[in-house]
Design an enzyme around this catalytic site. Structure first.
Site: not given
Lengths: 490, 490
Positions: B285, B259, B255-256
């Site tokens: 997101e 980003h 997830h990170e």
């Protein structure tokens, strides 16, 4: 709000931003990804411009004109703010940015020249740096000797002349001591073997605690070079390890803890103010040196270290505690300042001091530096420099425009000698404590008598106040002659 | 220098200082000693004041009046600088500092109330925050709906009304899907056992590389909460480990990385400019979610992960690759948004969106929030909230004054659904690559079609440009219904 209060509120923000700048430098040496260097350069430049604008802000001058100090500490605050404001306003923006540009390039050129042992490849750049340094010194001098104006950045109140006298008194006795030691037939053993990194890291942390480092307001990381960074409630240090040289790890940790203990020990009331940091490079170095040398390399403390190293690494090549003390304090021929021992270290500084004064005054041309360096080295160290990386290319300082910085190292040693003499008189049972790894009689005395005052008094006055006598080179010389005379039987 | 060039040079320094601010926050969560928090607060406040002064600097307004954009990117720069300047000048200093003061206190009060499951202990503080938030919204609204003005901070161009329509279309189908899944008699296995931290750390780094994270311009550290920080050449992420929950480590890393890949992937020419960062929270997101869910939790990629986890940890409680896919995508009853699965996550957001709109408009009083939360939760999730820490006290956002932030999470999921549909059409062989741990067809497509443009286009236009069609909730719903319909046989 009074002018004084307005000024102090403004200054507090400036100090906070200066702490941020320090943290970025720390990050750069410890955490920053390698590919972020260019961006970091822009971040630092932007922050530096903000800080410069605040230091030259005309309101600071107006507040200074109107401010009345409420007490002695307030008067010291005003003195330090005025000094910073005047220095910043004296340097034209063009010169400051040209200096920043040239020194950021020259560091790389120096590193390359050093790798190739080629002084000629560095000389033109160094000439540019020296030329800009002279311009800078002229801007700052205000009628004084230009070198003194440079020195003032690192050691307010010191002058080339007074240091020259002090160093002149040190040199013959240091050369003579070096000769006697080198002529002795006692040859302390070197420490052989390899020492696991995990053990070095653990013992390094333990030594930091033993010397009073406050991990609650600091942290230790590995870096290429050991350093201490930050003031007040966030003072971080770095260390390094080498498998065959655990002393490098342990003594550089103790050295940096000395710097950090000074910053961590300053009265909380001074945090984020001009008084809230070590008063000069020399006084700072006095703390790191007394921690590292007079305490850490004492017979009493090396006894404790000997046991802790045996606990950590098992039996060592040096098996006797007296031999271990001599081993820690071995004097060996070498070219490199940063690897030098207590006897020879100051001889390194003394030659740099004389050479850089001559570079700044123009008495020595950059083109002649290597020859002058090598001649002086042979005179003081009794042997020839074999290559430029072991000679005048060994230090980064001049490439960065740091002229007037070197002498603060020896001044720090001189101050450490004075403080050590006073400390021994105040704490006669010190050795018994050191022998069991308890440094608190020493660190407590230094905290009470020096560290907590931060920038309250001028540098020399800071040391005089702690010692109760006028600082001089004599205690350092006596300490060195006594210690190394005993180890080498000379 | 033209007005445009002057403005851009000034803005570049502002952006660099904003990066410094981000780095201090990163340091605070990863490296900072615990005892340094108060000093760090002052450092951040000083830097924030510098940034605010630059954003409201009257010269920015003058440059904006005179500047002519040389091209499309220049026009976008001016648009973003004008937006930031106008927002900053609209908020009175008194309100900004009161908001900072109250929210810095309220976070602690919220944490304490949460620990005690006592909403009443937090309600008065939350009332203060809501009151200040309304004042802030009124300053920013300029004739618009106040909630839209708040939303605009995180998702420029979005409105409460348009989101309400989109979320209104999502809700019944998500509730129906949740009901079908919960009513299924298929119960995917949970992963049992403990997973050594060293293995989690190593595999987490490998997954970051697999998804294209550039370690040369970033780093991964452990922190209490996973986050991504920084833009351009210094984008760092954090992760965490829990011995019994390796998926938490792996999927929060992916997830990170989503980003971070967005920030790292922006055209170098935009670095340290308003275009040089993700254009909105929603678009950001969309990247983290498509990396984590549509790619990372796909049947194809979980096959690769299954093998790598077996290589790393040995045989696992789940022994079959299809069962492993179902296990990764298990839907279980739960109260906590951040622990939620793809089916239920958006239901969490939808209720927060409706509740916070009503709080801001005044339709819902803070005193009635807990009751309203619990009623809505029962309606959408089919069970009662057992305690406030599992209910309206679970998220930190409102205590920080972050109203208008929550909906960007679901908007990100909606955008991820659109991008995934377009990606699948463009890269029909994607699954074959994912199955062997090669994400490059997906990450390359996202880079070429979205990430590299940074802030060039408005958020919704950014997604539309990448997809080639008007974004809507339909692709996300189809993806979820298809995927979970297959896993649960419903």
């Amino acid at each position: 709000m009074s002018a004084f209060d307005e000024l102090m509120a403004f200054q507090r923000e400036t100090e906070a931003l200066a702490q941020v700048e320090g943290r970025l430098h720390w990050d750069q040496e410890t955490m920053m990804p390698r590919g972020s260097a260019l961006q970091r350069g822009e971040e630092l430049a932007a922050l530096s411009a903000v800080l410069h604008a605040r230091r030259v802000d005309p309101r600071v001058g107006e507040w200074l004109d109107r401010a009345e100090a409420p007490d002695e500490a307030g008067a010291a605050q005003l003195r330090l703010i005025r000094r910073s404001h005047e220095r910043a306003t004296r340097v034209p923006a063009r010169l400051a940015s040209e200096m920043a540009r040239v020194t950021s390039l020259s560091q790389g050129i120096w590193a390359e020249a050093r790798a190739k042992d080629d002084f000629a490849a560095f000389a033109p750049t160094l000439s540019d740096v020296v030329k800009l340094t002279r311009e800078l010194a002229d801007c700052l001098a205000d009628g004084r000797d230009p070198y003194d104006a440079l020195l003032d950045e690192y050691e307010p109140g010191a002058t080339g002349e007074s240091l020259s006298q002090m160093f002149g008194a040190l040199r013959p006795r240091l050369v003579a001591l070096r000769d006697r030691v080198m002529g002795s037939d006692r040859r302390p053993e070197a420490l052989e073997g390899t020492f696991a990194e995990a053990g070095q890291l653990a013992l390094s942390r333990e030594l930091a605690e033993v010397f009073g480092y406050d991990f609650h307001r600091g942290r230790i990381d590995k870096a290429v070079h050991p350093f201490s960074s930050g003031s007040g409630a966030d003072v971080r240090i770095t260390m390094r390890t080498a498998a065959d040289d655990p002393f490098n790890c342990f003594y550089s940790t103790i050295h940096e803890v000395g710097h950090a203990a000074y910053e961590q020990g300053i009265d909380d009331a001074y945090h984020l103010s001009p008084l809230g940091q070590g008063v000069s490079m020399g006084v700072h170095e006095s703390q790191s040196r007394i921690y590292e040398n007079q305490l850490g390399r004492s017979r009493a403390f090396t006894g404790f270290l000997f046991e802790r190293m045996r606990d950590t690494f098992g039996e060592m090549s040096v098996t006797d505690v007296d031999a271990f003390f001599a081993c820690v304090n071995r004097v060996t021929p070498g070219y490199i300042r940063t690897e030098s021992d207590e006897v020879q270290y100051n001889l390194h500084i003394l030659m740099r001091f004389d050479l850089e004064r001559d570079l700044v005054s123009g008495k020595l041309a950059v083109a002649d530096l290597e020859e002058a360096w090598n001649a002086r080295f042979e005179q003081d160290f009794g042997r020839k420099v074999d290559r430029a990386s072991n000679g005048c290319l060994q230090d980064v300082h001049w490439s960065l425009g740091l002229f007037g910085y070197f002498p603060t190292y020896t001044l720090g040693n001189v101050y450490a000698g004075c403080l050590h003499k006073a400390l021994r008189e105040a704490e006669p049972e010190l050795d018994a404590a050191l022998a069991r790894g308890d440094t608190s009689p020493a660190t407590g005395w230094l905290h009470r008598n020096l560290q907590r005052f931060g920038g309250l008094r001028a540098p020399r006055e800071t040391v005089r106040h702690a010692c109760g006598f006028e600082p001089s080179e004599e205690p350092l010389l006596e300490y060195l002659e006594q210690k190394f005379g005993a180890i080498y039987g000379v």
